[in-house]
Design a protein around this motif. Structure first.
Motif, PDB file in Angstrom:
ATOM      1  N   VAL A 141      41.172  -3.466  14.343  1.00 25.96           N
ATOM      2  CA  VAL A 141      41.737  -4.795  14.101  1.00 25.96           C
ATOM      3  C   VAL A 141      42.996  -4.693  13.250  1.00 25.96           C
ATOM      4  CG1 VAL A 141      41.333  -7.037  12.998  1.00 25.96           C
ATOM      5  CG2 VAL A 141      39.528  -5.980  14.371  1.00 25.96           C
ATOM      6  N   ARG A 142      43.000  -3.756  12.285  1.00 24.42           N
ATOM      7  CA  ARG A 142      44.205  -3.557  11.475  1.00 24.42           C
ATOM      8  C   ARG A 142      45.356  -3.051  12.346  1.00 24.42           C
ATOM      9  NH1 ARG A 142      40.586  -1.549   7.494  1.00 24.42           N
ATOM     10  NH2 ARG A 142      40.960   0.589   8.201  1.00 24.42           N
ATOM     11  N   ARG A 143      45.043  -2.184  13.305  1.00 28.92           N
ATOM     12  CA  ARG A 143      46.077  -1.624  14.174  1.00 28.92           C
ATOM     13  C   ARG A 143      46.545  -2.637  15.212  1.00 28.92           C
ATOM     14  NH1 ARG A 143      42.420   2.525  15.222  1.00 28.92           N
ATOM     15  NH2 ARG A 143      42.496   1.858  17.414  1.00 28.92           N
ATOM     16  N   ASN A 144      45.626  -3.476  15.672  1.00 31.04           N
ATOM     17  CA  ASN A 144      45.905  -4.366  16.796  1.00 31.04           C
ATOM     18  C   ASN A 144      45.190  -5.691  16.576  1.00 31.04           C
ATOM     19  OD1 ASN A 144      46.416  -5.568  19.258  1.00 31.04           O
ATOM     20  ND2 ASN A 144      45.184  -4.145  20.466  1.00 31.04           N
ATOM     21  N   SER A 145      45.912  -6.697  16.150  1.00 31.40           N
ATOM     22  CA  SER A 145      45.291  -7.988  15.819  1.00 31.40           C
ATOM     23  C   SER A 145      44.638  -8.630  17.022  1.00 31.40           C
ATOM     24  CB  SER A 145      46.333  -8.928  15.213  1.00 31.40           C
ATOM     25  OG  SER A 145      47.367  -9.186  16.153  1.00 31.40           O
ATOM     26  N   ARG A 146      45.093  -8.304  18.238  1.00 39.44           N
ATOM     27  CA  ARG A 146      44.495  -8.890  19.438  1.00 39.44           C
ATOM     28  C   ARG A 146      43.015  -8.559  19.546  1.00 39.44           C
ATOM     29  NH1 ARG A 146      43.629  -7.162  25.132  1.00 39.44           N
ATOM     30  NH2 ARG A 146      43.606  -9.058  26.374  1.00 39.44           N
ATOM     31  N   ALA A 147      42.599  -7.451  18.946  1.00 39.99           N
ATOM     32  CA  ALA A 147      41.213  -7.009  19.078  1.00 39.99           C
ATOM     33  C   ALA A 147      40.238  -7.862  18.274  1.00 39.99           C
ATOM     34  CB  ALA A 147      41.095  -5.551  18.632  1.00 39.99           C
ATOM     35  N   ARG A 148      40.736  -8.679  17.375  1.00 37.77           N
ATOM     36  CA  ARG A 148      39.868  -9.345  16.401  1.00 37.77           C
ATOM     37  C   ARG A 148      38.697 -10.093  17.032  1.00 37.77           C
ATOM     38  NH1 ARG A 148      43.490 -12.142  13.858  1.00 37.77           N
ATOM     39  NH2 ARG A 148      43.850 -10.543  12.278  1.00 37.77           N
ATOM     40  N   SER A 149      38.936 -10.819  18.101  1.00 32.49           N
ATOM     41  CA  SER A 149      37.881 -11.656  18.682  1.00 32.49           C
ATOM     42  C   SER A 149      37.207 -11.022  19.901  1.00 32.49           C
ATOM     43  CB  SER A 149      38.463 -13.019  19.083  1.00 32.49           C
ATOM     44  OG  SER A 149      39.550 -12.845  19.975  1.00 32.49           O
ATOM     45  N   ALA A 150      37.518  -9.756  20.192  1.00 30.98           N
ATOM     46  CA  ALA A 150      36.996  -9.116  21.409  1.00 30.98           C
ATOM     47  C   ALA A 150      35.504  -8.809  21.300  1.00 30.98           C
ATOM     48  CB  ALA A 150      37.761  -7.822  21.682  1.00 30.98           C
ATOM     49  N   LYS A 151      34.801  -9.002  22.418  1.00 35.22           N
ATOM     50  CA  LYS A 151      33.386  -8.656  22.518  1.00 35.22           C
ATOM     51  C   LYS A 151      33.146  -7.962  23.858  1.00 35.22           C
ATOM     52  CE  LYS A 151      31.531 -12.309  19.551  1.00 35.22           C
ATOM     53  NZ  LYS A 151      30.564 -13.439  19.435  1.00 35.22           N
TER      54      LYS A 151
END
Length: 326
Positions: free
Chosen positions: A305-315
């Protein structure tokens, strides 16, 4: 509550490759779950920039690379050019890709991957109309084959239909007031650009906290334009029947509307017995064909998430087809 797409993602402030296509989310977790190897065939139903497909190809597998976005396919074909003997590119909605399989001589798949949602390239391209930052036509179509644009919906829908879209697909509390306001505004001048819509939204929904007032509205319209939830429901049923014994289906969702559909379908096909209050005893589930690999969804690490903010909500959710002997 709907887990909305990250603010950074909707605005275009996201980590991406040098060509503007997003860094694949949950890459190692997805590859580990799908178990690619030489001789196996996988469908990447949303190939995007080709990040996940590249990892599958590097492991020796063959890939059907599907996307409804011509720009995404062009980028993926460039990125995966070294594996041209093991990858086939198809411009198609992933709910319709199965119609191509017989022509390819494919009788089954070892795995299916669906990485849902809008890509960072689509968000960052102002002419596509997905982002509320930066002016562009109010379009939001993921494919040129989609008939209605976001402008069509905003300018032609009844206030009741607009309110439903904003509430069901964006859970926007001010949806009814906003719908009424949009109808008044369009009577003077039709909505044509993203700026037109943002100004109208900002006049009704005040900014509170870090989230832009238009976040929910833009998400709702994008989902409506592309029938994203209906397409997902059809695709899960159409594609799961092509998964071979021992093969897996993996889906990465970015908001709870998508994830709820995936969770419900995976539960439906992985319960061996079902019961209802009116039944004298549980009955075998006729849809039973898979086992759950992920009892709970896999989520990105704090480092990702720190590297790629897009990942924050991924499941990520995964199922595996049971053997015919089961």
């Amino acid at each position: 509550m709907i887990a909305l797409v990250n603010e950074e993602y909707m605005s275009g402030e996201i980590e991406s490759t040098e060509d503007g296509f997003h860094v694949p989310v949950l890459l190692s977790e997805t590859v580990s779950a799908l178990q690619p190897a030489a001789g196996k065939i996988f469908l990447d139903g949303t190939v995007g920039g080709g990040g996940h497909a590249l990892a599958l190809l590097e492991a020796g597998a063959s890939v059907i690379a599907c996307d409804q976005d011509q720009e995404a396919l062009a980028e993926a074909s460039r990125r995966l050019a070294n594996y041209s003997n093991r990858v086939r590119f198809v411009e198609s909605n992933f709910a319709e890709i199965a119609s191509h399989f017989p022509g390819f001589g494919i009788e089954g798949l070892n795995g299916v991957l669906l990485d849902l949602g809008v890509s960072s390239h689509q968000i960052a391209t102002a002419s596509r109309g997905f982002s509320f930052l930066g002016s562009g036509p109010l379009d939001m179509r993921m494919s040129s084959h989609v008939q209605r644009t976001a402008a069509d919906i905003v300018n032609q829908s009844s206030p009741e239909e607009l309110a439903r879209i904003f509430f069901e697909f964006g859970e926007e509390p001010a949806g009814r007031r906003l719908a009424t306001h949009l109808v008044k505004v369009r009577s003077r001048s039709p909505f044509q650009t993203t700026d037109d819509l943002v100004k109208a939204v900002e006049s009704i929904i005040p900014k509170r906290g870090p989230r832009h007032p238009a976040t929910r509205v833009f998400q709702a319209l994008r989902i409506a334009v592309n029938d994203e939830l209906g397409v997902l429901e059809r695709a899960l049923r159409e594609l799961s029947v092509w998964v071979k014994s021992g093969g897996r289906m993996a889906v990465i969702a970015f908001h709870s509307l998508e994830d709820r559909i995936v969770k419900r379908y995976f539960r439906e096909v992985s319960q061996e017995w079902i019961d209802r209050p009116e039944w004298p005893a549980p009955q075998r589930n006729p849809a039973y064909a898979f086992r759950l690999i992920t009892a709970r969804p896999i989520e990105p690490s704090e480092e990702e998430v720190r590297r790629n903010s897009r990942a924050r909500s991924a499941k990520l959710r995964v199922i595996e087809r049971i053997s015919y002997e089961s």
